[in-house]
Design a protein around this motif. Structure first.
Motif, PDB file in Angstrom:
ATOM      1  N   PRO A  27      33.574  42.603  42.100  1.00  0.00           N
ATOM      2  CA  PRO A  27      32.747  42.391  43.632  1.00  0.00           C
ATOM      3  C   PRO A  27      32.428  40.818  43.856  1.00  0.00           C
ATOM      4  O   PRO A  27      32.174  40.191  43.241  1.00  0.00           O
ATOM      5  CB  PRO A  27      31.514  43.047  43.173  1.00  0.00           C
ATOM      6  CG  PRO A  27      31.989  43.955  42.161  1.00  0.00           C
ATOM      7  CD  PRO A  27      33.043  43.229  41.206  1.00  0.00           C
ATOM      8  N   GLY A  28      32.533  40.457  45.434  1.00  0.00           N
ATOM      9  CA  GLY A  28      32.380  39.340  45.810  1.00  0.00           C
ATOM     10  C   GLY A  28      33.435  38.659  46.553  1.00  0.00           C
ATOM     11  O   GLY A  28      33.548  38.482  47.625  1.00  0.00           O
ATOM     12  N   PRO A  29      34.516  38.224  45.814  1.00  0.00           N
ATOM     13  CA  PRO A  29      35.538  37.565  46.285  1.00  0.00           C
ATOM     14  C   PRO A  29      36.674  38.503  47.374  1.00  0.00           C
ATOM     15  O   PRO A  29      36.399  39.705  47.227  1.00  0.00           O
ATOM     16  CB  PRO A  29      36.605  36.809  45.291  1.00  0.00           C
ATOM     17  CG  PRO A  29      35.720  36.694  44.095  1.00  0.00           C
ATOM     18  CD  PRO A  29      34.975  38.329  44.398  1.00  0.00           C
ATOM     19  N   VAL A  30      37.406  37.892  48.183  1.00  0.00           N
ATOM     20  CA  VAL A  30      38.526  38.387  48.977  1.00  0.00           C
ATOM     21  C   VAL A  30      39.829  38.222  48.386  1.00  0.00           C
ATOM     22  O   VAL A  30      39.991  36.883  47.992  1.00  0.00           O
ATOM     23  CB  VAL A  30      38.457  38.067  50.265  1.00  0.00           C
ATOM     24  CG1 VAL A  30      39.584  38.629  51.043  1.00  0.00           C
ATOM     25  CG2 VAL A  30      37.066  38.444  51.015  1.00  0.00           C
ATOM     26  N   TYR A  31      40.524  39.094  48.032  1.00  0.00           N
ATOM     27  CA  TYR A  31      41.753  39.108  47.321  1.00  0.00           C
ATOM     28  C   TYR A  31      43.166  39.443  48.190  1.00  0.00           C
ATOM     29  O   TYR A  31      42.788  40.015  48.988  1.00  0.00           O
ATOM     30  CB  TYR A  31      42.095  39.818  46.060  1.00  0.00           C
ATOM     31  CG  TYR A  31      40.815  39.485  45.023  1.00  0.00           C
ATOM     32  CD1 TYR A  31      40.933  38.596  44.021  1.00  0.00           C
ATOM     33  CD2 TYR A  31      39.763  40.063  45.216  1.00  0.00           C
ATOM     34  CE1 TYR A  31      40.023  38.252  43.313  1.00  0.00           C
ATOM     35  CE2 TYR A  31      38.650  40.088  44.259  1.00  0.00           C
ATOM     36  CZ  TYR A  31      38.875  39.099  43.417  1.00  0.00           C
ATOM     37  OH  TYR A  31      37.806  38.734  42.225  1.00  0.00           O
ATOM     38  N   ARG A  32      44.200  38.814  48.033  1.00  0.00           N
ATOM     39  CA  ARG A  32      45.417  39.153  48.427  1.00  0.00           C
ATOM     40  C   ARG A  32      46.053  39.925  47.502  1.00  0.00           C
ATOM     41  O   ARG A  32      46.653  39.390  46.422  1.00  0.00           O
ATOM     42  CB  ARG A  32      46.365  37.933  49.107  1.00  0.00           C
ATOM     43  CG  ARG A  32      47.340  38.441  50.010  1.00  0.00           C
ATOM     44  CD  ARG A  32      47.899  37.348  50.769  1.00  0.00           C
ATOM     45  NE  ARG A  32      47.415  36.427  51.385  1.00  0.00           N
ATOM     46  CZ  ARG A  32      46.976  37.209  52.741  1.00  0.00           C
ATOM     47  NH1 ARG A  32      47.472  38.191  53.271  1.00  0.00           N
ATOM     48  NH2 ARG A  32      46.359  36.418  53.631  1.00  0.00           N
ATOM     49  N   ILE A  33      46.602  41.311  47.714  1.00  0.00           N
ATOM     50  CA  ILE A  33      47.159  42.058  46.704  1.00  0.00           C
ATOM     51  C   ILE A  33      48.707  42.223  46.882  1.00  0.00           C
ATOM     52  O   ILE A  33      49.157  42.561  48.104  1.00  0.00           O
ATOM     53  CB  ILE A  33      46.625  43.531  46.855  1.00  0.00           C
ATOM     54  CG1 ILE A  33      45.077  43.285  46.845  1.00  0.00           C
ATOM     55  CG2 ILE A  33      47.035  44.354  45.630  1.00  0.00           C
ATOM     56  CD1 ILE A  33      44.604  42.892  45.413  1.00  0.00           C
TER      57      ILE A  33
END
Length: 331
Positions: free
Chosen positions: A154-160
């Motif tokens: 929880p927290g960051p934004v990721y590129r999957i």
């Protein structure tokens, strides 16, 4: 978006569940009864769009999780008449479904303001989605994604897998976004997985973050269709729905009993509350949508075609589609 044909498959095979959903009610502006104290586990047909239609574009790791022999082994003893057993069994499958090939941190914290979303190129949020198909969407789920060596938190934004954006969050808590920060919110077959109080609090939070003219699009199993299906002696809806599940390889064929078909929508897949149109309007009213324009829609038809296109064909036979448009915008 292509639709899914409904042939009778020669040999149905098992497939997919969906990630866990939150249960605790968030603190919010609307007073409702307390919701569940623990996260609500969700599994079963509610995730087939992710494991079927969506996984096709989700990367090799997810595709392998759906099509590999481990899945067949996992559901060897599938028993439609044992909801608790299916829920426990599908938890393991969710672990595979959440596997991806790569996770790259794009932003150390979630976007907060409308400007933050614009910097990311994001216009809206798709809830209950490991991998949103919207080119300018942010996918989010309580369950995180993982590779063999790392996992989201929880927290960051990721590129999957080098494509879509994802952030891990709990809809049972206040949403970490500013007022009037997004243009649209989409949730397909999410609201039935949480207690009524949690649904009202989440909807109130969605109302808060929508910009003027912003659109909320909800889809969920339609209780009226199931009741009509039970009363229909020819069982046309139930027959079609069983055939659809077999086509998508959701376990072995469902029992051909009307009482079972009605009960399973309440007791399988981690469902907590089933809606018809009036009940959806009721929770929207309790969540403060008094000034919104609320309209029933059809499959992939809505005020924003880019958002309506997120509807998955697999679910259209049983779904109700409702949109709420915020006041003050061009729509």
């Amino acid at each position: 978006m292509a639709t899914i044909a409904e042939p009778e498959p020669a040999s149905p095979e098992p497939a997919s569940p969906e990630p866990a959903r939150p249960g605790p009610a968030a603190a919010g502006p609307v007073a409702v009864e307390p919701a569940a104290a623990e996260p609500v586990a969700v599994a079963g047909a509610a995730a087939v769009a992710r494991a079927g239609a969506d996984v096709a574009g989700a990367g090799p790791a997810a595709a392998a999780a759906v099509g590999g022999t481990a899945v067949g082994e996992l559901f060897t003893d599938w028993d439609w008449e044992d909801p608790a057993g299916l829920e426990a069994r599908t938890d393991a499958f969710t672990e595979n479904l959440a596997r991806c090939a790569s996770i790259d941190t794009v932003r150390p914290e979630v976007p907060h303001t409308h400007g933050d979303f614009q910097e990311l190129g994001v216009t809206g949020i798709e809830f209950a989605a490991f991998r949103t198909r919207h080119p300018h969407g942010l996918g989010t789920d309580l369950v995180g994604l993982h590779t063999d060596h790392e996992a989201t938190r929880p927290g960051p934004v990721y590129r999957i897998d080098g494509t879509g954006l994802f952030t891990q969050l709990d809809i049972g808590r206040p949403l970490p976004f500013a007022d009037r920060s997004v243009d649209w919110v989409y949730a397909e077959h999410l609201i039935e997985h949480v207690p009524l109080g949690t649904a009202v609090h989440w909807l109130a939070e969605v109302r808060r973050i929508l910009r003027p003219g912003g659109v909320l699009r909800l889809t969920t199993p339609d209780l009226a269709r199931y009741i009509d299906g039970y009363l229909d002696g020819s069982e046309q809806f139930f027959r079609r729905h069983r055939r659809r599940l077999r086509t998508m390889r959701v376990g072995p064929p469902m029992p051909e009993r009307r009482a079972f078909m009605l009960n399973q929508i309440f007791y399988h897949f981690g469902h907590r509350w089933i809606y018809d149109e009036a009940e959806l309007r009721h929770v929207l009213d309790r969540a403060g949508y008094h000034e919104f324009v609320i309209e029933r829609r059809e499959f992939q038809i809505g005020v924003r075609p880019d958002v309506a296109d997120l509807d998955t064909a697999f679910r259209k036979d049983e779904s109700i589609y409702l949109e709420a448009v915020a006041p003050g915008g061009p729509h």
